[in-house]
Write an enzyme that holds these catalytic residues in place. Structure first.
Site, PDB file in Angstrom:
ATOM      1  N   ALA A  25       0.810  -1.220   0.000  1.00 50.12           N
ATOM      2  CA  ALA A  25       0.000   0.000   0.000  1.00 50.12           C
ATOM      3  C   ALA A  25       0.845   1.272   0.000  1.00 50.12           C
ATOM      4  O   ALA A  25       0.438   2.290  -0.550  1.00 50.12           O
ATOM      5  CB  ALA A  25      -0.927  -0.001   1.219  1.00 50.12           C
ATOM      6  N   ARG A  37      -6.176  -2.372   3.734  1.00 52.14           N
ATOM      7  CA  ARG A  37      -6.247  -3.686   4.355  1.00 52.14           C
ATOM      8  C   ARG A  37      -5.016  -4.104   5.133  1.00 52.14           C
ATOM      9  O   ARG A  37      -4.929  -5.235   5.578  1.00 52.14           O
ATOM     10  CB  ARG A  37      -6.615  -4.737   3.309  1.00 52.14           C
ATOM     11  CG  ARG A  37      -5.765  -4.739   2.054  1.00 52.14           C
ATOM     12  CD  ARG A  37      -6.280  -5.780   1.087  1.00 52.14           C
ATOM     13  NE  ARG A  37      -6.359  -7.076   1.700  1.00 52.14           N
ATOM     14  CZ  ARG A  37      -7.150  -8.069   1.317  1.00 52.14           C
ATOM     15  NH1 ARG A  37      -7.933  -7.922   0.299  1.00 52.14           N
ATOM     16  NH2 ARG A  37      -7.132  -9.226   1.924  1.00 52.14           N
ATOM     17  N   GLN A 104       0.631  -6.408  -3.602  1.00 50.10           N
ATOM     18  CA  GLN A 104      -0.529  -6.598  -2.728  1.00 50.10           C
ATOM     19  C   GLN A 104      -1.628  -5.614  -3.101  1.00 50.10           C
ATOM     20  O   GLN A 104      -2.724  -5.693  -2.557  1.00 50.10           O
ATOM     21  CB  GLN A 104      -0.123  -6.352  -1.260  1.00 50.10           C
ATOM     22  CG  GLN A 104       0.906  -7.324  -0.722  1.00 50.10           C
ATOM     23  CD  GLN A 104       1.407  -6.889   0.652  1.00 50.10           C
ATOM     24  OE1 GLN A 104       2.282  -6.051   0.780  1.00 50.10           O
ATOM     25  NE2 GLN A 104       0.843  -7.473   1.689  1.00 50.10           N
ATOM     26  N   VAL A 106      -4.461  -3.566  -5.290  1.00 53.21           N
ATOM     27  CA  VAL A 106      -5.524  -3.958  -6.225  1.00 53.21           C
ATOM     28  C   VAL A 106      -5.880  -2.791  -7.147  1.00 53.21           C
ATOM     29  O   VAL A 106      -6.867  -2.849  -7.873  1.00 53.21           O
ATOM     30  CB  VAL A 106      -6.788  -4.426  -5.458  1.00 53.21           C
ATOM     31  CG1 VAL A 106      -6.493  -5.678  -4.642  1.00 53.21           C
ATOM     32  CG2 VAL A 106      -7.345  -3.321  -4.553  1.00 53.21           C
ATOM     33  N   ASP A 107      -5.044  -1.721  -7.120  1.00 56.05           N
ATOM     34  CA  ASP A 107      -5.419  -0.475  -7.785  1.00 56.05           C
ATOM     35  C   ASP A 107      -5.015  -0.410  -9.253  1.00 56.05           C
ATOM     36  O   ASP A 107      -5.415   0.527  -9.961  1.00 56.05           O
ATOM     37  CB  ASP A 107      -4.835   0.729  -7.028  1.00 56.05           C
ATOM     38  CG  ASP A 107      -3.324   0.604  -6.784  1.00 56.05           C
ATOM     39  OD1 ASP A 107      -2.604   0.125  -7.684  1.00 56.05           O
ATOM     40  OD2 ASP A 107      -2.870   0.989  -5.693  1.00 56.05           O
ATOM     41  N   HIS A 124      -3.660  -9.995  -4.482  1.00 57.96           N
ATOM     42  CA  HIS A 124      -4.982  -9.706  -3.903  1.00 57.96           C
ATOM     43  C   HIS A 124      -6.008  -9.332  -4.971  1.00 57.96           C
ATOM     44  O   HIS A 124      -7.069  -8.818  -4.643  1.00 57.96           O
ATOM     45  CB  HIS A 124      -4.880  -8.602  -2.852  1.00 57.96           C
ATOM     46  CG  HIS A 124      -4.159  -9.037  -1.602  1.00 57.96           C
ATOM     47  ND1 HIS A 124      -3.506  -8.171  -0.758  1.00 57.96           N
ATOM     48  CD2 HIS A 124      -3.991 -10.268  -1.056  1.00 57.96           C
ATOM     49  CE1 HIS A 124      -2.964  -8.843   0.254  1.00 57.96           C
ATOM     50  NE2 HIS A 124      -3.244 -10.117   0.087  1.00 57.96           N
ATOM     51  N   CYS A 132     -17.891 -13.340 -11.087  1.00 56.67           N
ATOM     52  CA  CYS A 132     -19.085 -13.996 -10.565  1.00 56.67           C
ATOM     53  C   CYS A 132     -18.658 -15.058  -9.555  1.00 56.67           C
ATOM     54  O   CYS A 132     -17.794 -15.894  -9.842  1.00 56.67           O
ATOM     55  CB  CYS A 132     -19.861 -14.639 -11.708  1.00 56.67           C
ATOM     56  SG  CYS A 132     -21.232 -15.667 -11.113  1.00 56.67           S
ATOM     57  N   THR A 198       5.474  -2.067   1.933  1.00 59.79           N
ATOM     58  CA  THR A 198       4.690  -3.120   2.571  1.00 59.79           C
ATOM     59  C   THR A 198       5.209  -3.352   3.982  1.00 59.79           C
ATOM     60  O   THR A 198       6.424  -3.359   4.211  1.00 59.79           O
ATOM     61  CB  THR A 198       4.718  -4.439   1.752  1.00 59.79           C
ATOM     62  OG1 THR A 198       4.190  -5.501   2.564  1.00 59.79           O
ATOM     63  CG2 THR A 198       6.112  -4.795   1.287  1.00 59.79           C
ATOM     64  N   ILE A 241       9.152   6.837  -0.445  1.00 56.04           N
ATOM     65  CA  ILE A 241       9.360   5.992  -1.617  1.00 56.04           C
ATOM     66  C   ILE A 241       9.589   6.813  -2.889  1.00 56.04           C
ATOM     67  O   ILE A 241      10.467   6.489  -3.690  1.00 56.04           O
ATOM     68  CB  ILE A 241       8.140   5.051  -1.794  1.00 56.04           C
ATOM     69  CG1 ILE A 241       8.091   4.066  -0.631  1.00 56.04           C
ATOM     70  CG2 ILE A 241       8.201   4.317  -3.120  1.00 56.04           C
ATOM     71  CD1 ILE A 241       6.780   3.293  -0.528  1.00 56.04           C
TER      72      ILE A 241
HETATM   73 ZN   LIG Z   1     -22.050 -16.366 -13.153  1.00 62.11          ZN
END
Ligand SMILES: [Zn+2]
Length: 252
Positions: A25, A37, A104, A106-107, A124, A132, A198, A241
């Site tokens: 993050a 998270r 890690q 998700v962006d 992640h 689905c 991290t 960083i």
């Molecule tokens: Zn489905």
């Protein structure tokens, strides 16, 4: 001195040809994305918000799903762009020295910065796709958010009617074994493991450092706060960083 980027850089770092990066993050906070998270993350500290990203609540409660879609809509409306830290890792790849970029986050900001999507291992998952929970069919987040905007507060899967969720790993959800295998292979097969932004307190990310060390890699930790792996690291950098990473990955 511990904590700053050495000048000159150590020879083993400039000579490294298979660098596996592990990002967390901290590399995205300069882009305005909070730590959701981590051990002190937004979701970890707020049990109500945490329900939105916990699989059992999400599956059981349509109201949680409706709130989760509104949260995704709001996050999708944020204007986030990659920063100097992401750009430094694109440069490392262009030097031909990147083994893999395990993240890690998700962006999707590594890909947005120009990192080869084939090199990015998202342990992640990603907020840019929707999956689905029934048939695993995937669509884009934009398509799902368009349906929410058009009046479907909890859009079902068009293929099977199942529950749709962002293609991220929720709390209580199993990691993708193929993705974890790819991350493990990159940790085994590197000469330097570079952990950036991290806290190294969440598995499986933390365990990748152990794997790299067991296979003889040097370890560099760039993080504002101490990590449990600072003692095994060959180099620990505490500088921000954005300015530190371009200097660390400069060609030798
Ligand atoms: Zn489905």
């Amino acid at each position: 001195m511990t904590g700053t980027v050495p000048d000159p850089l150590p020879g083993w770092l400039t000579a490294a040809r298979r660098v596996t990066v592990l990002s967390g993050a901290g590399i995205s906070t300069d882009s305005g994305i909070p730590d959701y998270r981590g051990p002190n993350g937004v979701w970890t500290r707020d049990p109500d918000a945490e329900k939105l990203v916990t699989l059992s609540y999400y599956v059981a409660d349509p109201d949680i799903r409706r709130r989760a879609w509104l949260m995704r809509r709001d996050m999708g409306a944020m204007d986030v762009r990659p920063n100097a830290g992401h750009a430094a890792l694109v440069d490392l790849e262009r030097q031909g020295r990147l083994r893999a970029l395990v993240t890690q986050n998700v962006d999707g900001l590594h890909q947005a910065a120009g990192s080869d999507p084939a090199q990015v291992v998202e342990i992640h998952g990603t907020v840019h796709e929707v999956e689905c929970l029934g048939c695993r069919a995937r669509t884009t987040m934009q398509e799902a958010l368009d349906r929410v905007a058009a009046g479907e507060p909890d859009p079902p899967c068009r293929a099977c009617g199942g529950i749709l969720k962002s293609a991220t790993i929720s709390f209580g959800q199993l990691l993708d074994p193929d993705v974890i295998d790819a991350a493990g292979a990159a940790a085994r097969d590197c000469d330097v493991l570079l952990a950036v932004g991290t806290s190294l307190q969440v598995h499986p990310a933390a365990g990748l450092v152990d794997v790299a060390v067991r296979h003889g890699a040097r370890v560099v930790v760039v993080n504002a706060e101490p990590t449990p792996y600072d003692d095994v690291a060959d180099l620990v950098v505490r500088e921000p960083i954005g300015p530190a990473l371009p200097r660390l990955v400069a060609a030798g």
